[in-house]
Design an enzyme around this catalytic site. Structure first.
Site, short mmCIF file in Angstrom:
data_model
loop_
_atom_site.label_atom_id
_atom_site.label_comp_id
_atom_site.label_asym_id
_atom_site.label_seq_id
_atom_site.Cartn_x
_atom_site.Cartn_y
_atom_site.Cartn_z
N GLU A 163 0.80 -1.24 0.00
CA GLU A 163 0.00 0.00 0.00
C GLU A 163 0.83 1.28 0.00
O GLU A 163 0.57 2.19 0.78
CB GLU A 163 -0.97 -0.03 1.19
CG GLU A 163 -1.89 -1.24 1.15
CD GLU A 163 -2.79 -1.38 2.38
OE1 GLU A 163 -2.76 -0.50 3.24
OE2 GLU A 163 -3.51 -2.38 2.45
N ASN A 205 2.03 -5.15 -3.16
CA ASN A 205 0.62 -5.45 -2.86
C ASN A 205 -0.15 -4.17 -2.58
O ASN A 205 0.33 -3.31 -1.83
CB ASN A 205 0.58 -6.37 -1.63
CG ASN A 205 -0.79 -6.94 -1.33
OD1 ASN A 205 -1.42 -7.52 -2.21
ND2 ASN A 205 -1.25 -6.79 -0.09
N HIS A 241 -10.55 -5.93 -2.34
CA HIS A 241 -11.61 -5.71 -1.35
C HIS A 241 -12.74 -5.01 -2.12
O HIS A 241 -12.71 -3.81 -2.33
CB HIS A 241 -11.12 -4.84 -0.20
CG HIS A 241 -10.05 -5.49 0.62
ND1 HIS A 241 -10.30 -6.63 1.37
CD2 HIS A 241 -8.74 -5.19 0.81
CE1 HIS A 241 -9.18 -6.98 1.99
NE2 HIS A 241 -8.22 -6.13 1.67
N GLU A 270 -6.30 -10.54 -1.21
CA GLU A 270 -7.13 -10.31 -0.01
C GLU A 270 -8.60 -10.25 -0.38
O GLU A 270 -9.37 -9.41 0.12
CB GLU A 270 -6.71 -9.00 0.70
CG GLU A 270 -5.26 -8.98 1.10
CD GLU A 270 -4.84 -7.69 1.81
OE1 GLU A 270 -5.73 -6.91 2.25
OE2 GLU A 270 -3.63 -7.45 1.92
N ASP A 272 -12.34 -10.14 -0.82
CA ASP A 272 -13.65 -10.22 -0.15
C ASP A 272 -14.60 -9.34 -0.95
O ASP A 272 -14.19 -8.37 -1.59
CB ASP A 272 -13.61 -9.87 1.34
CG ASP A 272 -12.91 -8.57 1.70
OD1 ASP A 272 -12.74 -7.71 0.81
OD2 ASP A 272 -12.54 -8.40 2.87
O1 G2I Z 1 -7.39 -3.38 6.38
C1 G2I Z 1 -7.70 -4.57 5.68
C2 G2I Z 1 -6.50 -5.15 5.06
C3 G2I Z 1 -5.99 -4.20 3.99
N1 G2I Z 1 -4.80 -4.69 3.35
C4 G2I Z 1 -3.73 -5.05 4.23
C5 G2I Z 1 -4.20 -6.01 5.32
O2 G2I Z 1 -3.15 -6.28 6.21
C6 G2I Z 1 -5.38 -5.46 6.05
O3 G2I Z 1 -5.74 -6.42 7.05
C7 G2I Z 1 -6.36 -5.91 8.19
C8 G2I Z 1 -6.69 -7.05 9.12
O4 G2I Z 1 -7.63 -7.88 8.49
C9 G2I Z 1 -7.28 -6.52 10.42
O5 G2I Z 1 -7.41 -7.58 11.37
O6 G2I Z 1 -5.50 -5.01 8.81
C10 G2I Z 1 -6.12 -4.38 9.91
C11 G2I Z 1 -5.22 -3.30 10.45
O7 G2I Z 1 -4.84 -2.41 9.44
C12 G2I Z 1 -6.41 -5.44 10.99
O8 G2I Z 1 -7.08 -4.85 12.06
C13 G2I Z 1 -6.42 -4.90 13.27
C14 G2I Z 1 -7.15 -3.98 14.22
O9 G2I Z 1 -7.12 -2.65 13.67
C15 G2I Z 1 -6.46 -3.96 15.53
O10 G2I Z 1 -7.18 -3.17 16.44
C16 G2I Z 1 -6.33 -5.39 16.06
O11 G2I Z 1 -5.55 -5.40 17.24
O12 G2I Z 1 -6.40 -6.20 13.80
C17 G2I Z 1 -5.66 -6.26 14.98
C18 G2I Z 1 -5.51 -7.73 15.42
O13 G2I Z 1 -6.78 -8.31 15.60
#
Ligand code: G2I
Length: 465
Positions: A163, A205, A241, A270, A272
Site C-alpha cells: 500500500e 501489494n 476488497h 485479499e 472479499d
Molecule cells: O485493512 C484490511 C487489510 C488491507 N490490506 C492489508 C491487510 O493487512 C489489512 O488487514 C487488516 C486485518 O484484516 C485486520 O485484522 O489489517 C487491519 C489493520 O490495518 C487489521 O485490524 C487490526 C485492528 O485494527 C487492531 O485493532 C487489532 O488489534 O487487527 C488487529 C488484530 O486483531
C-alpha cells in the site's frame, strides 16, 4: 545440491501436496468421468494455481474454523501475525510465536505460505512510527533482513511492500515515514528481501488497483521501471476488497494481464466481496474466471474464512457463513474454478532468447501434439539469479519430464527445488521428482533453481515420458 534443512522441509511439504493432487486426478481418470474436484484448493491446483485464505493464529483452536481451513485451502496468509508491530514489538527484538504457529499449522497440512507484509506505513510498532530519515530506512532494512531470514525457504511469496501508493487521481506515492526517507525505499526493500530469501517470489501489494485507474497505472509504471532497471520484483498482489465504493469492473482481467505482460506474476491477495446471494456469487465467479484467464495469475486468497472472521463482518463478504456453511458464493467460486480448465499454452519466455551454439533445439512441439514445453522466467541481480521454469504438457497427459538449460560461462547452480538436477554448470538437466512428473494435457507444473553468475538465456528444452 546445496539444500538447507529448511528447504528440505518445504520440498517435502510441497511434494505431499502435489502427490495428493496427482493421486486424486488418477482416481478421477480411472473412474472414467470428468468429475471436478470438490474443494477450492484441489480445484485451483488442477490448473497449477492455489486457493488461499487469511488466517488468525488465535482461531486455529476453533475446530469449525480449522476444519474448513484444512479441507478447502492450500495457501495461508497470516492476517496480522507477520506485520511489523507483531514481529518486532521493540526495536531489534523479534517475536515470531504467533506467526510460527501459523507456519507450523500450514506445514502440517500441506499448505504453502504467503508472507504479509514486510514494509508498510500501517501497523508499524510505535518505536518505528516515531522514526524518520536514515533511522527509519535502517530500521526497515534490518526488519526485512531479520524476518525474511527467519522464514527463509518457507514462504511462497512475500508482500514486500504494501500500500505505498496514494488513492485518488494523482497517481503518486502515499506520504509516510518510509516514503519521506527517499523515493527509493521500495526498491531498497525489494533488494533487501531478495538477499535474505532468494527463492521467495517478491510482491508489491495494494488495494483499489483492481481495474485500470490512476492508482493501478502508477503501480504499473513502477513495476515497468523496476523490470527495466533489474530491481528484483516477481509479482503484484491485487487485494480486491470489492464493495460498492470499489466495485468489480469489466477491465479487471485486462488490468491483471497488463501487469503480467510486464513479466511479473499476479496474485489476488485479499479477496472479499460485500453483499449476498446471487449478486455476490456472480462477482466471486467473475474474479475467479479473470484469474484463470491470465496465465501468470498464480492463485487467489480470500481475506478470512467465515463472514464472522472478516475484518468487515457486517459486509458478509466471504465464502462461508458465521456457522461455517458454504454460501452461494462458495458454490459459484468452486464452479468457476472447475469450469476454468487448465492454464493456457505457454507464453513467450520473459528472458531474452539468444541461442548459444551449445544450446539444444529450442523448438516446442507444435500445438495439438503430445510432449511438453518449458519456459523460464528469470530474476537476476548482479552476481546471481533465481529461475522459475514452467513445464506444460501438450495435448496428452505425460507421466514424467526432463528439461535442459544451458548456463552461460561462469554461472553455477547452488540450489534447486521441485526437480532433480544433473550437473551444476554448462548444460544442466532437471528431471521431475516423484510428485510432479504426471501433468495432465494442457496443465503445468513449476520448479526452480538458484545460482551465481548470469541465468540461462535460451528457452529450455523439454522431453516428456
Ligand atoms: O485493512 C484490511 C487489510 C488491507 N490490506 C492489508 C491487510 O493487512 C489489512 O488487514 C487488516 C486485518 O484484516 C485486520 O485484522 O489489517 C487491519 C489493520 O490495518 C487489521 O485490524 C487490526 C485492528 O485494527 C487492531 O485493532 C487489532 O488489534 O487487527 C488487529 C488484530 O486483531
Amino acid at each position: 545440491m546445496n539444500r538447507s534443512p529448511r528447504r528440505r522441509v518445504l520440498a517435502a511439504t510441497l511434494s505431499t501436496t502435489a502427490a495428493l493432487v496427482v493421486a486424486g486426478g488418477a482416481v478421477l481418470l480411472s473412474a472414467g468421468n470428468a468429475s471436478a474436484a470438490t474443494t477450492l484448493g484441489a480445484s485451483a491446483e488442477a490448473s497449477g494455481r492455489y486457493f488461499g485464505t487469511a488466517v488468525a493464529a488465535y482461531k486455529l483452536s476453533d475446530s469449525v474454523y480449522s476444519t474448513i481451513l484444512d479441507r478447502e485451502f492450500d495457501m495461508v496468509t497470516p492476517e496480522n501475525e507477520m506485520k511489523w508491530d507483531a514481529t518486532e514489538p521493540s526495536q531489534g527484538s523479534f517475536s515470531y510465536t504467533s506467526a510460527d504457529q501459523i507456519v507450523s499449522h500450514a506445514q502440517a497440512h500441506n499448505q504453502r505460505m504467503r508472507g504479509h507484509a514486510l514494509a508498510w506505513h500501517s501497523q508499524q510498532p510505535s518505536w518505528a512510527q516515531s522514526l524518520e530519515g536514515t533511522a527509519i530506512r535502517n530500521a526497515m532494512i534490518n526488519h526485512i533482513t531479520n524476518v525474511a531470514t527467519h522464514y527463509k525457504g518457507k514462504i511462497y511469496s512475500w508482500d514486500v511492500v504494501n500500500e505505498a501508493f496514494a488513492d485518488g487521481s494523482g497517481g503518486g506515492r502515499r506520504d509516510s515515514n518510509l516514503q519521506r526517507s527517499g523515493n527509493d525505499w521500495i526498491e531498497v526493500a525489494f533488494k533487501t528481501a531478495r538477499a535474505a530469501d532468494p527463492a521467495a517470489k517478491l510482491c508489491y501489494n495494494d488495494y483499489n488497483t483492481d481495474g485500470v485507474n490512476a492508482k493501478s497505472t502508477a503501480v504499473y509504471n513502477m513495476v515497468k521501471d523496476f523490470k527495466a532497471r533489474g530491481v528484483p520484483i516477481d509479482c503484484v498482489g491485487f487485494q480486491s476488497h470489492i464493495n460498492s465504493g470499489s466495485p468489480y469492473t469489466a477491465d479487471y482481467q485486462s488490468n491483471l494481464q497488463r501487469f503480467a505482460d510486464l513479466g511479473v506474476d499476479v496474485q489476488i491477495t485479499e479477496l472479499d466481496i460485500a453483499g449476498s446471494g446471487s449478486a455476490q456469487a456472480t462477482t466471486y465467479a467473475n474474479v475467479v474466471k479473470s484469474c484463470l484467464a491470465v496465465t501468470r495469475c498464480n492463485g487467489l486468497t480470500v481475506w478470512g474464512i467465515r463472514d464472522s472472521d472478516s475484518w468487515r463482518a457486517s459486509d458478509t463478504p466471504l465464502l462461508f457463513d458465521g456457522s461455517g456453511n458454504k454460501k452461494a458464493a462458495y458454490d459459484s467460486a468452486l464452479a468457476a474454478l472447475n469450469g476454468g480448465g487448465t492454464t493456457t499454452s505457454p507464453t513467450t519466455p520473459t528472458s531474452p532468447t539468444s541461442s548459444p551454439t551449445s544450446s539444444p533445439s529450442t523448438s516446442p512441439p507444435p500445438s495439438g501434439t503430445a510432449g511438453c514445453t518449458a519456459t523460464v522466467s528469470l530474476n537476476q541481480w548482479t552476481g546471481g539469479f533465481v529461475a522459475t521454469v514452467k513445464i506444460t504438457a501438450g495435448s496428452a497427459k505425460i507421466s514424467g519430464w526432463t528439461t535442459g538449460v544451458t548456463l552461460p560461462s561462469g554461472a553455477a547452480i547452488t540450489n534447486s527445488w521441485n526437480a532433480t538436477a544433473t550437473g551444476s554448470s554448462g548444460a544442466v538437466s532437471f528431471t521431475n521428482v516423484a510428485y510432479n512428473g504426471a501433468v495432465n494435457a494442457g496443465a503445468s507444473t513449476e520448479f526452480g533453481f538458484q545460482g551465481t553468475g548470469a541465468g540461462p538465456s535460451a528457452t529450455p528444452t523439454c522431453t516428456a515420458r
